[in-house]
Design a protein around this motif. Structure first.
Motif, PDB file in Angstrom:
ATOM      1  N   PRO A 298     -49.281  58.300 -13.954  1.00  0.00           N
ATOM      2  CA  PRO A 298     -48.937  57.603 -12.705  1.00  0.00           C
ATOM      3  C   PRO A 298     -49.009  58.502 -11.479  1.00  0.00           C
ATOM      4  CG  PRO A 298     -47.393  57.007 -14.442  1.00  0.00           C
ATOM      5  CD  PRO A 298     -48.246  58.113 -14.990  1.00  0.00           C
ATOM      6  N   TRP A 299     -48.566  59.758 -11.620  1.00  0.00           N
ATOM      7  CA  TRP A 299     -48.584  60.642 -10.459  1.00  0.00           C
ATOM      8  C   TRP A 299     -50.004  60.989 -10.044  1.00  0.00           C
ATOM      9  CZ3 TRP A 299     -46.848  61.626  -6.169  1.00  0.00           C
ATOM     10  CH2 TRP A 299     -46.953  62.856  -5.520  1.00  0.00           C
ATOM     11  N   GLN A 300     -50.897  61.180 -11.003  1.00  0.00           N
ATOM     12  CA  GLN A 300     -52.297  61.447 -10.658  1.00  0.00           C
ATOM     13  C   GLN A 300     -52.909  60.249  -9.936  1.00  0.00           C
ATOM     14  OE1 GLN A 300     -54.551  62.775 -14.092  1.00  0.00           O
ATOM     15  NE2 GLN A 300     -52.903  64.152 -14.723  1.00  0.00           N
ATOM     16  N   ALA A 301     -52.551  59.034 -10.358  1.00  0.00           N
ATOM     17  CA  ALA A 301     -53.064  57.842  -9.682  1.00  0.00           C
ATOM     18  C   ALA A 301     -52.564  57.769  -8.244  1.00  0.00           C
ATOM     19  CB  ALA A 301     -52.647  56.587 -10.450  1.00  0.00           C
ATOM     20  N   VAL A 302     -51.295  58.117  -8.021  1.00  0.00           N
ATOM     21  CA  VAL A 302     -50.745  58.112  -6.669  1.00  0.00           C
ATOM     22  C   VAL A 302     -51.452  59.144  -5.800  1.00  0.00           C
ATOM     23  CG1 VAL A 302     -48.677  58.598  -5.307  1.00  0.00           C
ATOM     24  CG2 VAL A 302     -48.510  57.199  -7.358  1.00  0.00           C
ATOM     25  N   ILE A 303     -51.699  60.332  -6.347  1.00  0.00           N
ATOM     26  CA  ILE A 303     -52.425  61.364  -5.605  1.00  0.00           C
ATOM     27  C   ILE A 303     -53.808  60.862  -5.214  1.00  0.00           C
ATOM     28  CG2 ILE A 303     -53.488  63.645  -5.760  1.00  0.00           C
ATOM     29  CD1 ILE A 303     -51.181  64.482  -7.575  1.00  0.00           C
ATOM     30  N   ALA A 304     -54.499  60.228  -6.163  1.00  0.00           N
ATOM     31  CA  ALA A 304     -55.861  59.755  -5.906  1.00  0.00           C
ATOM     32  C   ALA A 304     -55.885  58.719  -4.788  1.00  0.00           C
ATOM     33  CB  ALA A 304     -56.456  59.169  -7.183  1.00  0.00           C
ATOM     34  N   VAL A 305     -54.961  57.763  -4.817  1.00  0.00           N
ATOM     35  CA  VAL A 305     -54.941  56.722  -3.792  1.00  0.00           C
ATOM     36  C   VAL A 305     -54.592  57.311  -2.434  1.00  0.00           C
ATOM     37  CG1 VAL A 305     -53.789  54.615  -3.026  1.00  0.00           C
ATOM     38  CG2 VAL A 305     -54.408  54.891  -5.429  1.00  0.00           C
ATOM     39  N   ASN A 306     -53.603  58.198  -2.398  1.00  0.00           N
ATOM     40  CA  ASN A 306     -53.181  58.749  -1.117  1.00  0.00           C
ATOM     41  C   ASN A 306     -54.231  59.641  -0.479  1.00  0.00           C
ATOM     42  OD1 ASN A 306     -50.262  58.256  -0.067  1.00  0.00           O
ATOM     43  ND2 ASN A 306     -50.079  58.245  -2.296  1.00  0.00           N
ATOM     44  N   SER A 307     -55.114  60.207  -1.259  1.00  0.00           N
ATOM     45  CA  SER A 307     -56.156  61.057  -0.689  1.00  0.00           C
ATOM     46  C   SER A 307     -57.168  60.260   0.131  1.00  0.00           C
ATOM     47  CB  SER A 307     -56.877  61.832  -1.791  1.00  0.00           C
ATOM     48  OG  SER A 307     -57.619  60.958  -2.622  1.00  0.00           O
ATOM     49  N   VAL A 308     -57.242  58.933  -0.114  1.00  0.00           N
ATOM     50  CA  VAL A 308     -58.191  58.082   0.622  1.00  0.00           C
ATOM     51  C   VAL A 308     -57.507  56.826   1.146  1.00  0.00           C
ATOM     52  CG1 VAL A 308     -60.253  58.906  -0.589  1.00  0.00           C
ATOM     53  CG2 VAL A 308     -58.922  57.022  -1.572  1.00  0.00           C
ATOM     54  N   VAL A 309     -56.185  56.883   1.342  1.00  0.00           N
ATOM     55  CA  VAL A 309     -55.441  55.661   1.638  1.00  0.00           C
ATOM     56  C   VAL A 309     -55.865  55.036   2.962  1.00  0.00           C
ATOM     57  CG1 VAL A 309     -53.512  56.861   2.777  1.00  0.00           C
ATOM     58  CG2 VAL A 309     -53.117  54.687   1.601  1.00  0.00           C
ATOM     59  N   LEU A 310     -56.146  55.831   3.971  1.00  0.00           N
ATOM     60  CA  LEU A 310     -56.552  55.268   5.252  1.00  0.00           C
ATOM     61  C   LEU A 310     -57.969  54.705   5.178  1.00  0.00           C
ATOM     62  CD1 LEU A 310     -55.617  54.731   8.104  1.00  0.00           C
ATOM     63  CD2 LEU A 310     -56.537  56.956   8.789  1.00  0.00           C
ATOM     64  N   THR A 311     -58.831  55.333   4.416  1.00  0.00           N
ATOM     65  CA  THR A 311     -60.181  54.803   4.214  1.00  0.00           C
ATOM     66  C   THR A 311     -60.120  53.434   3.547  1.00  0.00           C
ATOM     67  OG1 THR A 311     -61.036  57.058   3.994  1.00  0.00           O
ATOM     68  CG2 THR A 311     -62.426  55.273   3.176  1.00  0.00           C
ATOM     69  N   VAL A 312     -59.287  53.291   2.541  1.00  0.00           N
ATOM     70  CA  VAL A 312     -59.109  52.000   1.877  1.00  0.00           C
ATOM     71  C   VAL A 312     -58.678  50.938   2.884  1.00  0.00           C
ATOM     72  CG1 VAL A 312     -57.674  50.743   0.224  1.00  0.00           C
ATOM     73  CG2 VAL A 312     -58.629  52.971  -0.397  1.00  0.00           C
ATOM     74  N   PHE A 313     -57.701  51.284   3.709  1.00  0.00           N
ATOM     75  CA  PHE A 313     -57.195  50.321   4.687  1.00  0.00           C
ATOM     76  C   PHE A 313     -58.246  49.967   5.726  1.00  0.00           C
ATOM     77  CE2 PHE A 313     -55.048  49.633   8.810  1.00  0.00           C
ATOM     78  CZ  PHE A 313     -54.399  48.453   8.514  1.00  0.00           C
ATOM     79  N   LEU A 314     -58.927  50.958   6.265  1.00  0.00           N
ATOM     80  CA  LEU A 314     -59.868  50.712   7.353  1.00  0.00           C
ATOM     81  C   LEU A 314     -61.085  49.911   6.909  1.00  0.00           C
ATOM     82  CD1 LEU A 314     -59.835  54.166   9.197  1.00  0.00           C
ATOM     83  CD2 LEU A 314     -58.787  52.023   9.960  1.00  0.00           C
ATOM     84  N   TRP A 315     -61.509  50.048   5.663  1.00  0.00           N
ATOM     85  CA  TRP A 315     -62.754  49.452   5.218  1.00  0.00           C
ATOM     86  C   TRP A 315     -62.584  48.198   4.364  1.00  0.00           C
ATOM     87  CZ3 TRP A 315     -67.570  50.721   6.872  1.00  0.00           C
ATOM     88  CH2 TRP A 315     -67.690  51.914   7.602  1.00  0.00           C
ATOM     89  N   HIS A 316     -61.342  47.751   4.120  1.00  0.00           N
ATOM     90  CA  HIS A 316     -61.195  46.637   3.180  1.00  0.00           C
ATOM     91  C   HIS A 316     -61.738  45.319   3.740  1.00  0.00           C
ATOM     92  CE1 HIS A 316     -57.494  45.782   5.487  1.00  0.00           C
ATOM     93  NE2 HIS A 316     -57.497  44.591   4.947  1.00  0.00           N
ATOM     94  N   LEU A 317     -61.710  45.123   5.050  1.00  0.00           N
ATOM     95  CA  LEU A 317     -62.303  43.911   5.610  1.00  0.00           C
ATOM     96  C   LEU A 317     -63.813  44.035   5.750  1.00  0.00           C
ATOM     97  CD1 LEU A 317     -59.647  42.810   8.259  1.00  0.00           C
ATOM     98  CD2 LEU A 317     -60.011  41.971   5.934  1.00  0.00           C
ATOM     99  N   SER A 318     -64.303  45.252   5.936  1.00  0.00           N
ATOM    100  CA  SER A 318     -65.758  45.454   5.917  1.00  0.00           C
ATOM    101  C   SER A 318     -66.320  45.123   4.540  1.00  0.00           C
ATOM    102  CB  SER A 318     -66.085  46.908   6.281  1.00  0.00           C
ATOM    103  OG  SER A 318     -65.670  47.205   7.604  1.00  0.00           O
ATOM    104  N   ALA A 319     -65.549  45.441   3.492  1.00  0.00           N
ATOM    105  CA  ALA A 319     -65.980  45.078   2.137  1.00  0.00           C
ATOM    106  C   ALA A 319     -66.125  43.568   2.019  1.00  0.00           C
ATOM    107  CB  ALA A 319     -64.973  45.611   1.117  1.00  0.00           C
TER     108      ALA A 319
END
Length: 495
Positions: free
Chosen positions: A326-347
């Motif tokens: 679980p902690w590795q998954a949290v690290i992975a998401v947080n490393s790109v969390v703003l990218t996920v947010f900014l591009w989710h509507l472009s997707a």
């Protein structure tokens, strides 16, 4: 995967993993919520259109109380910003250098989004696509930037708000909440513009609650020697405790969490039934009031309830996060969390275009059996598109988070106590850079989606943004002063 395992293994014992988890969950909920309520249709010319399905789903309005998680992001932001600023000040870094480093994580992925949108819009305009259609597509893609504009107002105020917290404690968020009430009364009795200051007061109140949370949590956190490690720009909270606030500190016990949950929910129910506020905590076109734009008293009471739930779930969540997976998954998401947010509507835009091209566009009426059946495959397909976008664009954010805060050739300009005209000029230019960026994002948000904009984004907004972001970049590389490098063992995290 090996890097994630290494970062997880080097995580300091005192790191507040729960705060990282909350940030990742908040952004994930925003993404899923936007995708799930999307209603796709066609205009008179047969071109795809999109809108929110919420106006046709009144039964779902109470569900928005769980889906509206932007307060959690500001709450976590207050915690992380207070911890980061305190740690860097203890190391002799001034507030301006801290702010320059903090802004780097936010602005690099945002700049990538705007440049890609403007470049794609320019190509489409050259190919003969109408400027109104170009703007419509860009308008949808840049909807997430309204949140970033609000956050970029709050973050530079952190040094002042931390000082106010140390002097007045919980009186500060209470005062900000009172100002929100005044704004609500103003828009109820007069023009809606009277509530515009709530964009600052409301989100600042939630951010201030996060600062109070960090202060109250400091004793427990700082019992760990490893907690003295300074966080990197945009990173979640480790570091020395803030100076204790005067007066009563925020209670964090499970009993306090239960009281906050029950009291906040009761107040929200009263405000949205007996009171004048709408039940939905997300924007519903046609409603006279919007609880989130700008933030209302009802949203602040919901924030109290959400914070109560956060306190109740904290202990089991922290035990779960001690597990490597679980902690590795949290690290992975947080490393790109703003990218996920900014591009989710472009997707979503890219997927709609692709499905329309092959004749598979799901245009079933909202709430119909076909529309409901499409929700799961629709979200799964969007997830695939977003994963591809993050794979390409995520490194932009990850690189921004891996550098130094305010690192550069500015001599001692980033050290606390360094004075002179150079330091004052650096502070003034930093403020001007943030003002230019916020101005640009606000202008873009206020420009109608039907405006003829061949670059998708209004040219004055694009110029102002690039000038502001460029100035901040130059300050980081030259006049930014010396900051602190990320220490070994500090895992990647979000903004």
């Amino acid at each position: 995967m090996r890097r994630l395992r290494q970062l997880a293994a080097r995580t300091p014992a005192g790191r507040q993993r729960y705060v990282d988890l909350l940030r990742a969950l908040a952004i994930g909920m925003v993404v899923l919520g936007h995708w799930a309520v999307a209603a796709i249709g066609e205009d008179a010319a047969g071109r795809p259109t999109g809108r929110s399905a919420l106006p046709d789903l009144p039964w779902a309005y109470p569900l928005t109380w769980g889906a509206q998680v932007m307060p959690i992001f500001f709450l976590v932001g207050g915690y992380a910003n207070a911890a980061s600023l305190t740690a860097r000040r203890a190391a002799g870094v001034d507030a301006t250098a801290w702010l320059l480093g903090r802004g780097a994580r936010l602005l690099r992925p945002t700049t990538a989004l705007l440049l890609v949108i403007a470049g794609g819009a320019a190509l489409a305009s050259l190919a003969g696509v109408g400027a109104t259609l170009v703007r419509t597509v860009a308008w949808f893609a840049t909807i997430p930037l309204w949140f970033l504009a609000a956050y970029l107002i709050v973050v530079p105020l952190t040094p002042a708000m931390l000082a106010l917290h140390r002097r007045f404690g919980l009186f500060v968020p209470a005062t900000l909440a009172a100002l929100v009430v005044a704004g609500d009364v103003g828009r109820a009795l007069g023009p809606t513009e009277l509530a515009l200051p709530n964009y600052v007061f409301g989100w600042l109140a939630v951010h201030q609650l996060g600062i109070a949370w960090r202060d109250a949590d400091a004793g427990r956190h700082d019992a760990h020697p490893a907690a003295q490690a300074a966080p990197r720009p945009g990173e979640a909270p480790t570091g020395p405790a803030p100076t204790r606030a005067r007066g009563r500190r925020l209670p964090l016990s499970p009993r306090a969490g239960a009281a906050g949950l029950v009291g906040g929910l009761a107040a929200t129910v009263l405000l949205t039934t007996v009171g004048p506020y709408p039940v939905s905590m997300l924007n519903v076109p046609g409603e006279r009031l919007d609880n989130a734009a700008p933030p209302s008293l009802a949203l602040l009471m919901l924030t109290v309830a959400q914070f109560g739930l956060i306190l109740l779930l904290r202990d089991p969540a922290e035990r779960w996060l001690r597990r490597p997976g679980p902690w590795q998954a949290v690290i992975a998401v947080n490393s790109v969390v703003l990218t996920v947010f900014l591009w989710h509507l472009s997707a979503a835009i890219l997927l709609v275009g692709a499905l329309d091209a092959v004749g598979w566009l799901p245009t079933a009426p909202v709430a119909s059996t076909a529309w409901l059946a499409w929700r799961v495959p629709w979200v799964l397909m969007l997830a695939v598109v977003l994963i591809a976008l993050v794979a390409v664009l995520g490194p932009v954010e990850a690189r921004a988070g891996g550098g130094r805060a305010g690192n550069g050739r500015g001599g001692n300009g980033g050290r606390a106590g360094s004075g002179g005209w150079r330091a004052r000029a650096r502070t003034a230019l930093t403020a001007a850079g943030f003002v230019a960026v916020v101005y640009a994002l606000v202008v873009n948000a206020q420009t109608p989606r039907s405006a003829p904009e061949p670059l998708g984004v209004p040219v004055p907004a694009l110029v102002a943004y690039l000038a502001g972001a460029g100035a901040l970049r130059l300050l980081r590389s030259g006049w930014g002063g010396r900051g602190l490098p990320r220490r070994a063992g500090d895992p990647a995290s979000g903004s």
